[in-house]
Write an enzyme that holds these catalytic residues in place. Sequence first.
Site, PDB file in Angstrom:
ATOM      1  N   CYS A   2       0.826  -1.207   0.000  1.00  0.00           N
ATOM      2  CA  CYS A   2       0.000   0.000   0.000  1.00  0.00           C
ATOM      3  C   CYS A   2       0.861   1.259   0.000  1.00  0.00           C
ATOM      4  O   CYS A   2       2.018   1.235   0.423  1.00  0.00           O
ATOM      5  CB  CYS A   2      -0.877   0.028   1.241  1.00  0.00           C
ATOM      6  N   ARG A  27       5.137  -0.020  -6.109  1.00  0.00           N
ATOM      7  CA  ARG A  27       5.120  -0.838  -4.900  1.00  0.00           C
ATOM      8  C   ARG A  27       4.177  -2.029  -5.028  1.00  0.00           C
ATOM      9  O   ARG A  27       4.248  -2.959  -4.239  1.00  0.00           O
ATOM     10  CB  ARG A  27       4.689   0.017  -3.699  1.00  0.00           C
ATOM     11  N   TRP A  77      -3.008  -2.759  -1.449  1.00  0.00           N
ATOM     12  CA  TRP A  77      -2.634  -4.143  -1.762  1.00  0.00           C
ATOM     13  C   TRP A  77      -3.421  -4.973  -0.764  1.00  0.00           C
ATOM     14  O   TRP A  77      -3.156  -4.916   0.438  1.00  0.00           O
ATOM     15  CB  TRP A  77      -1.125  -4.312  -1.582  1.00  0.00           C
ATOM     16  N   ASN A 103      -1.828   2.191   5.829  1.00  0.00           N
ATOM     17  CA  ASN A 103      -0.917   1.101   5.437  1.00  0.00           C
ATOM     18  C   ASN A 103      -0.680   0.259   6.670  1.00  0.00           C
ATOM     19  O   ASN A 103      -0.515   0.803   7.771  1.00  0.00           O
ATOM     20  CB  ASN A 103       0.449   1.649   5.008  1.00  0.00           C
ATOM     21  N   GLY A 104      -0.589  -1.060   6.511  1.00  0.00           N
ATOM     22  CA  GLY A 104      -0.303  -1.932   7.655  1.00  0.00           C
ATOM     23  C   GLY A 104      -1.493  -2.823   7.977  1.00  0.00           C
ATOM     24  O   GLY A 104      -2.407  -2.981   7.160  1.00  0.00           O
ATOM     25  N   GLU A 487      18.662 -16.937  -7.777  1.00  0.00           N
ATOM     26  CA  GLU A 487      18.263 -15.576  -8.154  1.00  0.00           C
ATOM     27  C   GLU A 487      17.814 -15.521  -9.619  1.00  0.00           C
ATOM     28  O   GLU A 487      16.826 -14.858  -9.943  1.00  0.00           O
ATOM     29  CB  GLU A 487      19.436 -14.609  -7.894  1.00  0.00           C
ATOM     30  N   LYS A 491      14.107 -14.346 -10.638  1.00  0.00           N
ATOM     31  CA  LYS A 491      13.839 -13.247 -11.582  1.00  0.00           C
ATOM     32  C   LYS A 491      12.887 -13.714 -12.667  1.00  0.00           C
ATOM     33  O   LYS A 491      11.938 -13.041 -13.007  1.00  0.00           O
ATOM     34  CB  LYS A 491      15.137 -12.747 -12.243  1.00  0.00           C
ATOM     35  N   GLU A 494       9.251 -14.407 -11.313  1.00  0.00           N
ATOM     36  CA  GLU A 494       8.450 -13.272 -10.840  1.00  0.00           C
ATOM     37  C   GLU A 494       7.987 -12.334 -11.957  1.00  0.00           C
ATOM     38  O   GLU A 494       6.932 -11.730 -11.844  1.00  0.00           O
ATOM     39  CB  GLU A 494       9.094 -12.514  -9.682  1.00  0.00           C
ATOM     40  N   HIS A 510      19.174 -36.493  -7.505  1.00  0.00           N
ATOM     41  CA  HIS A 510      18.453 -36.985  -6.318  1.00  0.00           C
ATOM     42  C   HIS A 510      16.956 -36.694  -6.424  1.00  0.00           C
ATOM     43  O   HIS A 510      16.262 -36.682  -5.418  1.00  0.00           O
ATOM     44  CB  HIS A 510      19.041 -36.360  -5.047  1.00  0.00           C
ATOM     45  N   LYS A 609       6.563  -4.231  -3.975  1.00  0.00           N
ATOM     46  CA  LYS A 609       7.988  -3.895  -3.886  1.00  0.00           C
ATOM     47  C   LYS A 609       8.514  -4.079  -2.471  1.00  0.00           C
ATOM     48  O   LYS A 609       9.605  -4.572  -2.268  1.00  0.00           O
ATOM     49  CB  LYS A 609       8.213  -2.455  -4.364  1.00  0.00           C
TER      50      LYS A 609
HETATM   51  O1  M6R Z   1      13.123  -4.977   0.504  1.00  0.00           O
HETATM   52  P1  M6R Z   1      13.650  -6.358   0.733  1.00  0.00           P
HETATM   53  O2  M6R Z   1      14.977  -6.591   0.108  1.00  0.00           O
HETATM   54  O3  M6R Z   1      13.625  -6.762   2.173  1.00  0.00           O
HETATM   55  O4  M6R Z   1      12.613  -7.298  -0.025  1.00  0.00           O
HETATM   56  C1  M6R Z   1      12.734  -8.686   0.018  1.00  0.00           C
HETATM   57  C2  M6R Z   1      11.929  -9.331  -1.075  1.00  0.00           C
HETATM   58  O5  M6R Z   1      10.570  -9.031  -0.936  1.00  0.00           O
HETATM   59  C3  M6R Z   1      12.399  -8.911  -2.462  1.00  0.00           C
HETATM   60  O6  M6R Z   1      13.744  -9.184  -2.655  1.00  0.00           O
HETATM   61  C4  M6R Z   1      11.586  -9.624  -3.548  1.00  0.00           C
HETATM   62  O7  M6R Z   1      11.878 -10.982  -3.550  1.00  0.00           O
HETATM   63  C5  M6R Z   1      11.870  -8.985  -4.910  1.00  0.00           C
HETATM   64  N1  M6R Z   1      10.662  -8.871  -5.653  1.00  0.00           N
HETATM   65  C6  M6R Z   1      12.839  -9.742  -5.720  1.00  0.00           C
HETATM   66  O8  M6R Z   1      12.974  -9.291  -7.019  1.00  0.00           O
END
Ligand code: M6R
Length: 614
Positions: A2, A27, A77, A103-104, A487, A491, A494, A510, A609
């Site tokens: 949010c 975000r 969100w 927010n929260g 990673e 990427k 996502e 395995h 985000k």
């Molecule tokens: O702000 P942060 O690094 O703590 O966020 C952690 C994850 O939410 C963040 O890395 C998320 O996995 C990203 N979308 C990765 O691209």
Amino acid sequence: MCGIVGYVGSKKAIDILLEGLTNLEYRGYDSAGVAVNVDGKVQLYKAEGKLQNLKDVVEKNYAEISKSTIGIGHIRWATHGAPSIINAHPHTCNCGKVAVVHNGIIENFKELREKLEKEGCTFRSQTDTETVAHLVASKFAKTKDLTEAVRLATKEIEGAYALCVIHQDVKDTIVATRRNAPLLVGLGENEYYIASDVPAIIQYTKKAMYLDDNQIVTVTPSSMKLIDIDNNPIQGKIETLPWEPVALSKMGYKHFMLKEIHEQPDVVRNVLSGKLRAMDEPITLKEVTLDKEKLKNLSRIQIVACGTSLHAAMVGKYIIEDFCGISVDVEPSSEYIYRKTITDKNTLVIGVSQSGETADTITAVRQAKAKGSHILIVTNRPDSTMAREADSLVPVYAGIEVSVAATKSYMAQLISFYLLAIYMAEIKGSMDVNELKDLKHELIVLPQKIEKVLAHKEDIQKCARAFSGSKDFIFIARGINYPTALEGALKLKEISYINATGYTAGELKHGPIAMLDETMPVLSILMKGKVYDKILSNSEEAKARNARMIALTDSSDTKLNELFDYIIRIPEISEILSPALAVVPLQLLAYYIAEFLGKDVDQPRNLAKSVTVE
Ligand code: M6R
């Protein structure tokens, strides 16, 4: 997640609210809304889906809405209740005079709701936020003072919140407060802005005041008053925000993600600047306050993080153990916080987070802090909640990252881990001097190598085109590049929604090998070094099951041509530093595949985000 924007002054509030919300769009959200005060009446406008839908609603009533010089806005969100117009913020009380954005999560909202319903409040949404609107209205009925009403309400609220409140009968006034969720006030000339994050207001002002937990601010066009939850006046600290509005521009790139990938050579230079000055000089990390004797006697290090930051932490483990000989455990924050916290004053606990606002990581470091551990935070946001919890800070200086998929912040985290590991090794005397010099030299020339990878991005684009029809993807690696495989897979999944998984190459036989056939691409990260031959053998095993093979390598060995259908070659680099180079083509591969598939690269579905709820 949010996002909040508020404005009071003499300009058209709606323009500022919509612009601010646009700059928070990255975000991740699913509905949006604003509340303004037109001719003494609070009016709400909301829409489900993208912000453009709200803009279309506003457009139709612009002449009316633009009369207001006060307003609050929100992108939501969904947590409590589906994404819908009814659940979108702002929320109001029965008579519609109080409007609230939040927010929260209000943890005791059910109890509060039951109590307020008994008092005659009618709830329209399924949100936790609506309770705040009713609660503030009920307090206002008794006190006739909006600040006091908000203050009394926050005494009853449990959970995390950043709140922005207006009342129809309290002219030109916004009351805002926070607990465990970020909020700042921007200062202009006879005007104030409220925002949950800097991008919402940076184009209007660089003068700002961050609220601390349980502080309540009341702003009118000509005044700002700050108090604590017990009504004591507080002197806020006005700061100059470090960013330029240009950071929010795509600078000619099609997406922020592509722009941010291309910023990585400069990000490396920035991170090194002032810390790695010369090959024979020790690394300086000004904000690491851990006493040198304590550092020498550390028995253990624990690193907590989520998502991409977790992968940076995994590389961090590898290099700290290698350079310093200290045992390092890495754990997702969301797991760490739900088991016994076994840590002590001889354990260094490192929290890694791009945003510094990830709820699980904040909780994890707080738990460790309560046990007496020194807390070191590696973050891109030195102004964040997590940074404020830190005993030691390593700001990574990647600049604002707009794309939800983290790229340049990962690079900055990796380089920060190299610096931190070298810093510790120099204090402990645990590394050979010449080895140290070589590594420092390699760090200095790394930006040029990344530039070379970026200069050949067409090769990666071709590979992406060839594999964009795949439904699944496997990434394999060993040792220090296992996190790179994770990673690369993260990427890809996502932003393209392709089912991608990273495995240690040795684990393939395995279980995962059972999935291999001609429909399954396997990308092997084959960097020269001690596990090169092993990964080569694992790749042969995959090829024997008809998998389509891609190599990512710094080797010029022509024998690879027989084994792999596609080879992404990158400049030679030492194995220990290779994660910082090998990740770049994987970011590009994910980017181009998602782009070919026509996905919303910068704002993938369901993702936020910064994940500010546990
Ligand atoms: O702000 P942060 O690094 O703590 O966020 C952690 C994850 O939410 C963040 O890395 C998320 O996995 C990203 N979308 C990765 O691209």
